[in-house]
Design an enzyme around this catalytic site. Structure first.
Site, PDB file in Angstrom:
ATOM      1  N   ARG A   1       0.777  -1.242   0.000  1.00 39.42           N
ATOM      2  CA  ARG A   1       0.000   0.000   0.000  1.00 39.42           C
ATOM      3  C   ARG A   1       0.813   1.300   0.000  1.00 39.42           C
ATOM      4  O   ARG A   1       0.246   2.372   0.109  1.00 39.42           O
ATOM      5  CB  ARG A   1      -0.999   0.025   1.162  1.00 39.42           C
ATOM      6  CG  ARG A   1      -2.078  -1.022   1.077  1.00 39.42           C
ATOM      7  CD  ARG A   1      -3.003  -0.934   2.285  1.00 39.42           C
ATOM      8  NE  ARG A   1      -4.108  -1.855   2.210  1.00 39.42           N
ATOM      9  CZ  ARG A   1      -4.093  -3.095   2.714  1.00 39.42           C
ATOM     10  NH1 ARG A   1      -3.008  -3.548   3.309  1.00 39.42           N
ATOM     11  NH2 ARG A   1      -5.154  -3.870   2.615  1.00 39.42           N
ATOM     12  N   ASP A   2       2.122   1.208  -0.095  1.00 38.67           N
ATOM     13  CA  ASP A   2       2.936   2.429  -0.201  1.00 38.67           C
ATOM     14  C   ASP A   2       4.153   2.169  -1.093  1.00 38.67           C
ATOM     15  O   ASP A   2       5.287   2.474  -0.730  1.00 38.67           O
ATOM     16  CB  ASP A   2       3.368   2.925   1.178  1.00 38.67           C
ATOM     17  CG  ASP A   2       3.924   4.360   1.130  1.00 38.67           C
ATOM     18  OD1 ASP A   2       3.572   5.112   0.193  1.00 38.67           O
ATOM     19  OD2 ASP A   2       4.708   4.717   2.018  1.00 38.67           O
ATOM     20  N   ILE A   3       3.891   1.612  -2.257  1.00 36.67           N
ATOM     21  CA  ILE A   3       4.965   1.357  -3.218  1.00 36.67           C
ATOM     22  C   ILE A   3       5.364   2.688  -3.848  1.00 36.67           C
ATOM     23  O   ILE A   3       4.514   3.448  -4.318  1.00 36.67           O
ATOM     24  CB  ILE A   3       4.512   0.367  -4.319  1.00 36.67           C
ATOM     25  CG1 ILE A   3       4.078  -0.958  -3.698  1.00 36.67           C
ATOM     26  CG2 ILE A   3       5.602   0.161  -5.354  1.00 36.67           C
ATOM     27  CD1 ILE A   3       5.164  -1.667  -2.929  1.00 36.67           C
TER      28      ILE A   3
ATOM     29  N   ASN B   1      11.061   3.189  -1.765  1.00 32.76           N
ATOM     30  CA  ASN B   1      10.957   1.901  -1.076  1.00 32.76           C
ATOM     31  C   ASN B   1      11.544   0.749  -1.885  1.00 32.76           C
ATOM     32  O   ASN B   1      11.404  -0.403  -1.509  1.00 32.76           O
ATOM     33  CB  ASN B   1       9.499   1.597  -0.714  1.00 32.76           C
ATOM     34  CG  ASN B   1       9.023   2.407   0.464  1.00 32.76           C
ATOM     35  OD1 ASN B   1       9.817   2.911   1.247  1.00 32.76           O
ATOM     36  ND2 ASN B   1       7.722   2.541   0.607  1.00 32.76           N
TER      37      ASN B   1
END
Length: 189
Positions: free
Chosen positions: A33-35, A39
């Site tokens: 949910r936070d690509i 990251n």
């Protein structure tokens, strides 16, 4: 780096291991949910940016970082938090999917990570930021604008029809129109 264009094979060499990692997490009922590029960590030898076909290298490893919010969201769901109206949400708006900006667009899940991978693919091959907007509201509107999909061709890069179609499906506005997992996305060459 913004402005730096990667070749399609180089981009795929970086994003395929990310997709494999996301698919492994999906099989354990976890969506990241936070690509975002920050990251994705590359360890070892990175082939030249301009290599038309990067050589396979056991010296390069790609790592996907920051599963922290994924675990928080999964834990909240396990505890029934989302059923009682609570909401846990944290993501980087420049790589957010429509459903992250508005719950009315559906639930987040592995397809949310697919959207971000599609954005990153377009950004890497074009050297341009894929979504237009200076703030949360503008980015939310941009991500959901069905007339402007952030694909390589929309960003001025001539890619083959097959690649354009794969990315277009990955960045579809409706969650049901997207690949449902990163593994499915990566397998579509």
């Amino acid at each position: 780096a913004p402005g730096q264009q990667w070749t399609v094979p180089m981009t795929m060499a970086i994003l395929e291991p990310v997709a494999q990692g996301l698919d492994l997490a999906r099989r354990r009922s976890i969506a990241h949910r936070d690509i975002k590029p920050a990251n994705i960590f590359i360890v070892g030898h990175l082939p030249s940016w301009s290599d038309p076909q990067p050589p396979p290298s056991s010296e390069m490893h790609v790592k996907l970082l920051d599963f922290g919010i994924a675990k928080v969201v999964q834990s909240a769901a396990d505890q029934g938090f989302t059923k009682t109206g609570g909401q846990v949400s944290s993501f980087t708006p420049a790589y957010g999917a429509p459903e992250q900006f508005s719950r009315a667009r559906g639930a987040t899940g592995p397809w949310t990570d697919v959207y971000a991978l599609g954005l990153i693919f377009s950004e890497l091959v074009s050297g341009k930021v894929p979504l237009e907007g200076d703030d949360f509201i503008q980015l939310g509107m941009s991500t959901a604008d069905e007339t402007k999909r952030p694909t390589p061709r929309a960003l001025g890069i001539d890619v083959g029809d097959a690649i354009e179609a794969v990315v277009r499906k990955a960045v579809a506005v409706k969650t049901t129109d997207r690949y449902q997992s990163a593994g499915e996305f990566a397998s579509r060459r």
